[in-house]
Design an enzyme around this catalytic site. Sequence first.
Site, PDB file in Angstrom:
ATOM      1  N   ASP A  62      21.206  61.763  29.340  1.00 50.96           N
ATOM      2  CA  ASP A  62      21.540  60.367  29.646  1.00 50.96           C
ATOM      3  C   ASP A  62      20.592  59.950  30.759  1.00 50.96           C
ATOM      4  O   ASP A  62      20.710  60.419  31.893  1.00 50.96           O
ATOM      5  CB  ASP A  62      23.002  60.266  30.105  1.00 50.96           C
ATOM      6  CG  ASP A  62      23.388  58.841  30.501  1.00 50.96           C
ATOM      7  OD1 ASP A  62      22.513  57.952  30.470  1.00 50.96           O
ATOM      8  OD2 ASP A  62      24.562  58.630  30.839  1.00 50.96           O
ATOM      9  N   PHE A  94      20.061  43.644  25.297  1.00 47.39           N
ATOM     10  CA  PHE A  94      21.181  42.777  24.918  1.00 47.39           C
ATOM     11  C   PHE A  94      20.754  41.901  23.748  1.00 47.39           C
ATOM     12  O   PHE A  94      19.588  41.524  23.640  1.00 47.39           O
ATOM     13  CB  PHE A  94      21.594  41.888  26.101  1.00 47.39           C
ATOM     14  CG  PHE A  94      22.374  42.613  27.168  1.00 47.39           C
ATOM     15  CD1 PHE A  94      23.756  42.577  27.167  1.00 47.39           C
ATOM     16  CD2 PHE A  94      21.719  43.322  28.165  1.00 47.39           C
ATOM     17  CE1 PHE A  94      24.494  43.248  28.146  1.00 47.39           C
ATOM     18  CE2 PHE A  94      22.442  44.001  29.153  1.00 47.39           C
ATOM     19  CZ  PHE A  94      23.832  43.956  29.136  1.00 47.39           C
ATOM     20  N   ALA A 192      15.310  39.576  30.711  1.00 43.25           N
ATOM     21  CA  ALA A 192      15.533  40.841  31.421  1.00 43.25           C
ATOM     22  C   ALA A 192      14.806  41.987  30.713  1.00 43.25           C
ATOM     23  O   ALA A 192      14.190  42.845  31.354  1.00 43.25           O
ATOM     24  CB  ALA A 192      17.028  41.130  31.514  1.00 43.25           C
ATOM     25  N   TYR A 193      14.869  41.979  29.394  1.00 42.70           N
ATOM     26  CA  TYR A 193      14.199  43.029  28.615  1.00 42.70           C
ATOM     27  C   TYR A 193      12.686  42.980  28.870  1.00 42.70           C
ATOM     28  O   TYR A 193      12.050  44.006  29.106  1.00 42.70           O
ATOM     29  CB  TYR A 193      14.494  42.837  27.124  1.00 42.70           C
ATOM     30  CG  TYR A 193      13.924  43.926  26.241  1.00 42.70           C
ATOM     31  CD1 TYR A 193      14.509  45.181  26.186  1.00 42.70           C
ATOM     32  CD2 TYR A 193      12.793  43.696  25.468  1.00 42.70           C
ATOM     33  CE1 TYR A 193      13.990  46.190  25.380  1.00 42.70           C
ATOM     34  CE2 TYR A 193      12.254  44.688  24.665  1.00 42.70           C
ATOM     35  CZ  TYR A 193      12.852  45.936  24.624  1.00 42.70           C
ATOM     36  OH  TYR A 193      12.322  46.924  23.833  1.00 42.70           O
ATOM     37  N   GLY A 194      12.140  41.760  28.845  1.00 41.62           N
ATOM     38  CA  GLY A 194      10.700  41.604  29.074  1.00 41.62           C
ATOM     39  C   GLY A 194      10.270  42.116  30.436  1.00 41.62           C
ATOM     40  O   GLY A 194       9.272  42.836  30.564  1.00 41.62           O
ATOM     41  N   VAL A 195      11.041  41.780  31.470  1.00 41.53           N
ATOM     42  CA  VAL A 195      10.700  42.240  32.824  1.00 41.53           C
ATOM     43  C   VAL A 195      10.844  43.763  32.920  1.00 41.53           C
ATOM     44  O   VAL A 195      10.007  44.446  33.528  1.00 41.53           O
ATOM     45  CB  VAL A 195      11.573  41.533  33.891  1.00 41.53           C
ATOM     46  CG1 VAL A 195      11.361  42.168  35.268  1.00 41.53           C
ATOM     47  CG2 VAL A 195      11.242  40.046  33.946  1.00 41.53           C
ATOM     48  N   VAL A 230      10.415  46.416  14.972  1.00 42.41           N
ATOM     49  CA  VAL A 230      10.908  47.467  14.076  1.00 42.41           C
ATOM     50  C   VAL A 230      12.371  47.239  13.713  1.00 42.41           C
ATOM     51  O   VAL A 230      13.183  46.873  14.561  1.00 42.41           O
ATOM     52  CB  VAL A 230      10.748  48.851  14.758  1.00 42.41           C
ATOM     53  CG1 VAL A 230      11.285  49.956  13.863  1.00 42.41           C
ATOM     54  CG2 VAL A 230       9.277  49.109  15.095  1.00 42.41           C
ATOM     55  N   THR A 232      15.649  48.088  13.640  1.00 45.03           N
ATOM     56  CA  THR A 232      16.575  49.014  14.289  1.00 45.03           C
ATOM     57  C   THR A 232      17.820  48.233  14.680  1.00 45.03           C
ATOM     58  O   THR A 232      17.864  47.010  14.550  1.00 45.03           O
ATOM     59  CB  THR A 232      15.959  49.595  15.583  1.00 45.03           C
ATOM     60  OG1 THR A 232      15.655  48.506  16.469  1.00 45.03           O
ATOM     61  CG2 THR A 232      14.677  50.363  15.314  1.00 45.03           C
TER      62      THR A 232
END
Length: 276
Positions: A62, A94, A192-195, A230, A232
């Site tokens: 984890d 998210f 947030a994902y991009g940063v 992709v 997923t």
Amino acid sequence: MSSVQVAVVTGSNKGIGLAIVRALCQQFPGDVYLTSRDPGRGQAAVAQLQQEGLRPLFHQLDIDDLQSIRALRDFLKEKYGGLNVLVNNAGIAFKVHDTTPFAVQAEVTLKTNFFGTRNVCTELLPLMKPYGRVVNVSSMVSCSALGRCSQELQQKFRSDTITEDELVQLMNKFVEDTKKSVHEKEGWPNTAYGVSKIGVTVLSRIQARLLNEQRKGDHILLNACCPGWVRTDMAGPKATKSPEEGADTPVYLALLPSSADAPHGQFVSDKTVRAW
């Protein structure tokens, strides 16, 4: 201590991670460890690959839990005396329509994608054997997010002299700015994902630079890559690539021959070095 080579893929019980393990089991001349937070899911994924005639091994990991990372570190040190291939694939995102407050999304996303990945690197990079290969799975979103940062932030993230401490400060600042609802005013993009993936790409550039300074003779190659869009759980069913196609570039970087001296410290997609 064994002379067997060993590869570890984080977050690999499904999706791109599982496809990377499958390809490494077929092509890597050594032991391949599938890892996941949940031992049940990890064991199920191992069983799935065993039915395909492959022989992955399992270890719980984890990346949000430092004790879990250190348990893997100690295991690898004791059993193999180090590590040959590390693919940092574990990550979260998210969904677009998630109603979780943005500040919470920012904190949770960076905790795993940036800080968790960084902790894995801090603990496992010292174990990398000569001619080792490290692949940090980033995203094309890191490029588009970088383009939406203020000029000042872009300069910092593109700097060839930025330190890991400075990068950590910037990542923490983003989280704090979202809590105060001033992140856009402070020059951050609204992702947030991009940063988090800007963080992974820049961290990779810093780590490669440090390897050049501290372990030049060991010929270790470390890169960030984008697997592409992709299909997923994360990206959804409309994405253009299969997980196997998504695994293509990470596996290519993980298996760069010992004679290769590049790419190193680069951002790679479709097996091609991209401008950062």
